[in-house]
Design a protein around this motif. Sequence first.
Motif, PDB file in Angstrom:
ATOM      1  N   LEU A   1       0.777  -8.527   0.453  1.00 11.45           N
ATOM      2  CA  LEU A   1       1.583  -8.393   1.667  1.00 11.45           C
ATOM      3  C   LEU A   1       2.603  -7.241   0.957  1.00 11.45           C
ATOM      4  O   LEU A   1       2.965  -6.477   1.968  1.00 11.45           O
ATOM      5  N   ALA A   2       3.333  -7.345  -0.039  1.00 13.46           N
ATOM      6  CA  ALA A   2       4.069  -6.312  -0.415  1.00 13.46           C
ATOM      7  C   ALA A   2       3.505  -5.075  -0.189  1.00 13.46           C
ATOM      8  O   ALA A   2       4.025  -3.904   0.202  1.00 13.46           O
ATOM      9  N   MET A   3       2.243  -4.869  -0.787  1.00 10.18           N
ATOM     10  CA  MET A   3       1.635  -3.422  -0.823  1.00 10.18           C
ATOM     11  C   MET A   3       1.142  -3.172   0.618  1.00 10.18           C
ATOM     12  O   MET A   3       1.282  -1.893   1.128  1.00 10.18           O
ATOM     13  N   LEU A   4       0.871  -4.127   1.520  1.00 16.71           N
ATOM     14  CA  LEU A   4       0.475  -3.905   2.928  1.00 16.71           C
ATOM     15  C   LEU A   4       1.654  -3.605   3.747  1.00 16.71           C
ATOM     16  O   LEU A   4       1.630  -2.313   4.536  1.00 16.71           O
ATOM     17  N   VAL A   5       2.717  -4.160   3.459  1.00 12.44           N
ATOM     18  CA  VAL A   5       3.989  -3.624   4.382  1.00 12.44           C
ATOM     19  C   VAL A   5       4.569  -2.263   3.794  1.00 12.44           C
ATOM     20  O   VAL A   5       5.116  -1.437   4.524  1.00 12.44           O
ATOM     21  N   SER A   6       4.213  -2.109   2.451  1.00 11.67           N
ATOM     22  CA  SER A   6       4.682  -0.647   2.059  1.00 11.67           C
ATOM     23  C   SER A   6       3.855   0.429   2.685  1.00 11.67           C
ATOM     24  O   SER A   6       4.127   1.374   3.137  1.00 11.67           O
TER      25      SER A   6
END
Length: 168
Positions: free
Chosen positions: A134-139
């Motif tokens: 999720l962190a990588m997707l939002v980034s």
Amino acid sequence: MMSGITSTVGKQLIGLAAREHRSCLARFYTACGLLMAIILGPVFDALALLFAPVSILAPLTGVEISLNIALAPCILKESVKITHVVGTVFVGIGAALAAAVVSSHETQVPSKEEELEHLLFRLPVACYLALVFLAMLVSAITLRHNPKGSDTKSRAIALGVAAGTLQG
């Protein structure tokens, strides 16, 4: 120590590449920086685990942040603010506390495949992997909407989140 130094120099090279106007030199800095930060740094981390337990190596993660603060004014011509220094102190305290907590508990390396599966196929591991994704997707979405040169705070935060997620 070599891992922290290598990763710091790699990140400094990537920072130099962003400031370099000659594209050939910028690509060279980027390639060298990525090699050092993404490949050599973790290799040195893994090698260090052969010689010392995690409880001893964990506090050394603060070396990278301290080196970044020390080198940024010299190499990247950035100013160091008091918030950077305070943040570095907090990271150092956190690393020392983590080392104290880890060393106070007995840790055993799983000896059987079933024990390893039992450790890895648990809800906390699945939650952690979901948060990393999720962190990588939002980034990635944030960076797509804030291209290079936009200099927005959301871009800076997204880059920091992505770098921190990949690093740790």
